[in-house]
Design an enzyme around this catalytic site. Structure first.
Site, short mmCIF file in Angstrom:
data_model
loop_
_atom_site.label_atom_id
_atom_site.label_comp_id
_atom_site.label_asym_id
_atom_site.label_seq_id
_atom_site.Cartn_x
_atom_site.Cartn_y
_atom_site.Cartn_z
N LYS A 157 -24.75 -12.17 33.58
CA LYS A 157 -23.53 -11.44 33.20
C LYS A 157 -23.26 -11.64 31.71
O LYS A 157 -23.21 -12.77 31.25
CB LYS A 157 -22.35 -11.99 34.03
CG LYS A 157 -20.95 -11.62 33.51
CD LYS A 157 -20.42 -10.38 34.14
CE LYS A 157 -19.03 -9.99 33.68
NZ LYS A 157 -17.96 -10.74 34.30
N ASP A 170 -13.28 -7.31 41.32
CA ASP A 170 -12.90 -8.27 40.27
C ASP A 170 -11.84 -9.24 40.77
O ASP A 170 -11.13 -9.85 39.98
CB ASP A 170 -12.41 -7.55 39.01
CG ASP A 170 -12.68 -8.34 37.73
OD1 ASP A 170 -13.22 -9.46 37.83
OD2 ASP A 170 -12.34 -7.85 36.64
#
Ligand code: ZN
Length: 434
Positions: free
Chosen positions: A201, A333
């Site tokens: 990420k 998220d």
């Protein structure tokens, strides 16, 4: 609390029949069934076809109303924090037992809600996955990036904190990593691989929750992104880039980033490039809606001001991406552990936003099931579909989500959850008593 300890010594076979079977990709059909042997699905089809074999017809059976694959949330954080602020995130590194204890509840809630896999884009997921694999915790399979990699001053640097304090927290396990220049970027990727990351990420653009950067600006340079993509690829990992603004989206796609997280300023040109590169959008609308509702109760005042602007752009971009046929995987998220509030377990609400943004319920289910593994590139397991040879991760529902997608938003509609062939939830046997 009931914590089943997995016994892999027995390769039990059984059959689940359903009034309606939703395979995850392809057309749903009535009176379907699957056969499971050990941790894998061995047969899928109409009851009249599969059970004409005496050997299969003799297996133990469970009947359910609606059967579908276990869902994937492709963007979560498991950090045991109660607020989205750099202070709360950094504090988690000095209170890892507390973060772990709060996350134990989060992973149970995920499984209870029908999520059998999550892709964790920074957090303590690698350790939690180990605890789940050992049978110490009940939860989904976690595919984690370990850290989020950011340039100095980028989205995952804690701008309002002394740099030394931040780096000290990183050295003590905070899942953030700052890197500048190609050499440090290579080291950053290798450090995540060393920790056991399934995906890498990075920060392709500034963020909403961070203090002194702008969501519109590109963060890592083209060269840095390309170096991280190549290094990850050598280890058969893909890169997911946190991107709001268009410059970061375009640079990430050109460098070979596999998934665009958030994608708030995708326009026609960016959608063209996503299609050309066969990239996947993880749109994360739930955190935006939660943030708009909770305001400064969830975000810092600066973060909330940025959210007001980004929220509008993101909704437009999401609708455009769906219309243009961009590949989409569902991600929320979600990353705050507040009992009864905005914590894990409400992840199914994201499918409702996907439908509001233009998907059919069937397409939203495909995005939340079959498309999940696409976000892991070569690391993708055979999962997210009711298909022969696939992981035996599946759920049953009391009502059809094809008629009302919000059926998937409430854990009480999820009557059964199986993961790796084992039943963790059935009527009268909840995942946990919390
Ligand atoms: Zn995130």
């Amino acid at each position: 609390m009931r914590i089943p300890i997995r016994d892999t010594s027995k390769e039990d076979s059984y059959c689940v029949t359903a009034d309606l079977l939703i395979p995850g990709r392809g057309e749903p059909f009535k009176n379907g069934c699957i056969i499971v042997s050990g941790t894998k699905i061995t047969h899928v089809g109409a009851v009249s076809e599969v059970l004409k074999y005496a050997r299969l017809a003799a297996l133990p059976k469970t009947h359910v109303e609606v059967l579908m694959p276990g869902m994937w949330d492709c963007h979560v954080h498991l950090m045991g924090i109660h607020k989205v602020s750099s202070a709360a995130i950094v504090a988690s590194a000095s209170q890892q037992a507390l973060a772990g204890a709060r996350s134990a509840r989060d992973v149970m809630l995920l499984l209870d809600a029908g999520f059998t896999s999550v892709r964790e884009m920074a957090g303590y997921g690698i350790q939690l996955d180990q605890a789940i694999s050992e049978g110490s915790l009940v939860g989904p399979k976690i595919y984690s990036s370990n850290c989020i990699i950011s340039p100095t001053g980028g989205h995952a640097d804690a701008h309002d904190m002394l740099a030394d304090w931040f780096h000290d927290a990183v050295a003590h396990g905070l899942p953030c990593y700052t890197a500048d220049g190609v050499a440090e970027c290579l080291k950053a990727v290798r450090t995540q691989l060393r920790a056991g990351a399934s995906v890498i990420k990075i920060c392709g653009s500034g963020g909403v929750g961070s203090e002194r950067d702008d969501p519109i600006d590109q963060q890592f340079s083209d060269e840095e992104i390309a170096a991280m993509v190549a290094e990850a690829a050598r280890a058969r990992r893909v890169v997911g880039a946190h991107c709001h603004g268009k410059p970061g989206i375009m640079a990430s796609l050109k460098a070979g980033v596999r998934t665009i997280e958030h994608g708030s300023y995708i326009d026609d040109e960016a959608a063209d490039l996503m299609l050309e590169k066969d990239a996947v959008l993880v749109a994360t609308r739930l955190i935006v809606e939660d943030g708009l509702k909770l305001g400064e109760g969830m975000f810092t005042p600066i973060g909330y001001q940025k959210l007001l602007v980004t929220a509008k752009a993101q909704w437009k971009a999401y609708q455009l991406a769906i219309k243009r046929g961009v590949k989409i995987a569902i991600g929320t998220d979600t990353g705050v552990s507040i009992p009864g509030g905005i914590s894990q377990g409400r992840n199914g609400l994201e499918l409702g936003y996907a439908v509001k943004a233009g998907m059919t319920p069937l397409k939203a289910i495909e995005s939340c099931c079959a498309n999940g593994p696409l976000t892991l590139g070569p690391m993708a397991p055979l999962s997210g579909q009711l298909k022969e040879g696939y992981d035996a991760d599946f759920i049953a529902l009391s009502k059809s989500p094809l008629d009302d997608i919000d059926v998937l938003a409430h854990a009480q509609n999820v009557t059964h959850v199986w993961r790796a062939g084992k039943c963790y939830k059935s009527p009268g046997h909840p995942v946990s008593c919390i």
